[in-house]
Design a protein around this motif. Structure first.
Motif, mmCIF file in Angstrom:
data_model
loop_
_atom_site.group_PDB
_atom_site.id
_atom_site.type_symbol
_atom_site.label_atom_id
_atom_site.label_comp_id
_atom_site.label_asym_id
_atom_site.label_seq_id
_atom_site.Cartn_x
_atom_site.Cartn_y
_atom_site.Cartn_z
ATOM 1 N N HIS A 45 9.610 7.391 28.836
ATOM 2 C CA HIS A 45 10.545 6.389 28.309
ATOM 3 C C HIS A 45 10.121 5.912 26.924
ATOM 4 N N LEU A 46 8.829 5.783 26.696
ATOM 5 C CA LEU A 46 8.374 5.426 25.347
ATOM 6 C C LEU A 46 8.797 6.497 24.348
ATOM 7 N N ARG A 47 8.728 7.743 24.789
ATOM 8 C CA ARG A 47 9.148 8.842 23.909
ATOM 9 C C ARG A 47 10.656 8.784 23.660
ATOM 10 N N ILE A 48 11.414 8.346 24.667
ATOM 11 C CA ILE A 48 12.873 8.264 24.539
ATOM 12 C C ILE A 48 13.268 7.172 23.550
ATOM 13 N N PHE A 49 12.441 6.133 23.443
ATOM 14 C CA PHE A 49 12.757 5.023 22.543
ATOM 15 C C PHE A 49 12.545 5.458 21.095
ATOM 16 N N LEU A 50 13.311 6.446 20.669
ATOM 17 C CA LEU A 50 13.112 7.019 19.336
ATOM 18 C C LEU A 50 13.300 5.989 18.235
ATOM 19 N N VAL A 51 14.215 5.039 18.476
ATOM 20 C CA VAL A 51 14.452 4.025 17.454
ATOM 21 C C VAL A 51 13.184 3.214 17.200
ATOM 22 N N GLN A 52 12.306 3.176 18.207
ATOM 23 C CA GLN A 52 11.048 2.446 18.060
ATOM 24 C C GLN A 52 9.925 3.330 17.530
ATOM 25 N N ASP A 53 10.119 4.661 17.624
ATOM 26 C CA ASP A 53 9.123 5.612 17.101
ATOM 27 C C ASP A 53 7.764 5.535 17.792
ATOM 28 N N TYR A 54 7.739 5.189 19.071
ATOM 29 C CA TYR A 54 6.472 5.248 19.797
ATOM 30 C C TYR A 54 6.090 6.714 20.011
ATOM 31 N N GLU A 55 4.801 7.003 19.886
ATOM 32 C CA GLU A 55 4.314 8.366 20.056
ATOM 33 C C GLU A 55 3.276 8.402 21.176
ATOM 34 N N PRO A 56 3.723 8.643 22.418
ATOM 35 C CA PRO A 56 2.775 8.685 23.523
ATOM 36 C C PRO A 56 2.028 10.017 23.600
ATOM 37 N N THR A 57 0.777 9.935 24.002
ATOM 38 C CA THR A 57 -0.039 11.095 24.349
ATOM 39 C C THR A 57 -0.612 10.832 25.737
#
Length: 248
Positions: A88-100
């Motif tokens: 879901h963090l990856r889906i929040f593209l407008v927020q540009d979170y980059e999970p690993t």
């Protein structure tokens, strides 16, 4: 001067209940009697965790240009919740979170494997190892760490490798830690030797170990049927508007 009617007494608000041993029983009832699916519950919780992280750490609060998030997943349900949170963090593209994701001990459970594949299909990178001997590399590479290692089954006196070593590393890092449901210590008693997260995201209801938690504390339990809330005397607070989580 006599009053014809007594003043109304203020309504008594019962305190929020912190679960000691009922969390597993509540989940069993949701699955068995209310016909929630395990995948459904994990999806609800994982999405709520991702939303809580965006509230606790909006882009303006992060120091680095890229909001990189390291999600450390365990082999059981908490690990699956961590995988969904990463997606879901990856889906929040407008927020540009980059999970690993660091997922050192993968489960053979098909549902857990499905969540892993979903992350891989979304090009979320998976670490092959964690540089436990070089803590500064973690501090430099990430904005925060999500601890989704050990859930209700956690027992601080019997945490095995690789998670015992990871916890030693997490106690040394300088970046914030967010823990899912319980920090990776005993679910009923806080550990003086455990990690010290800045943010805790409780699922269903807070657990006993969070009774004196002093950081930012979110609760994701709005979906709970009223009869279960009443049966277990959870005394959950009101959620605002259409929010699926609230800050305690």
């Amino acid at each position: 001067m006599n009053h014809s009617s007594a003043e109304a007494e203020p309504e008594t608000i019962e305190p929020l209940r912190y679960l000691k041993g009922d969390a597993a029983a509540i989940e069993t009832e949701l699955l068995r009697d209310y016909k929630f699916g395990q995948q459904q519950l994990i999806e609800l919780w994982g999405q709520a965790c991702a939303l809580a992280i965006t509230k606790a750490y909006p882009l303006s609060a992060l120091s680095k240009k890229q909001p990189t998030v390291l999600v450390i997943c365990g082999p059981d349900e908490n690990g699956s919740i961590g995988l969904v949170c990463a997606r879901h963090l990856r889906i929040f593209l407008v927020q540009d979170y980059e999970p690993t994701v660091y997922h050192p001990k993968r489960s053979s459970h098909s549902l857990h494997q499905d969540f892993t594949i979903q992350c891989e299909k979304m090009d979320i990178p998976f670490l092959s190892y964690l540089p436990t001997e070089q803590v500064q590399l973690i501090n430099d590479a990430y904005n925060l760490v999500i601890d989704a290692m050990l859930g209700l089954e956690a027992d601080s006196s019997n945490i095995k490798e690789p998670y015992s070593g990871i916890l030693v590393t997490l106690k040394q890092i300088k970046i914030p830690i967010v823990s899912v449901d319980v920090p990776s210590w005993d679910a009923e008693e806080p550990s003086q030797d455990g990690i010290n997260p800045e943010v805790l995201i409780s699922l269903i209801a807070p657990k006993k170990c969070a009774l004196n938690f002093s950081g930012k504390h979110f609760l994701a339990g709005r979906f709970l049927p009223y009869d279960i809330q009443k049966k277990y005397e959870l005394n959950l607070p009101d959620y605002a508007g259409t929010d699926c989580l609230l800050e305690l």
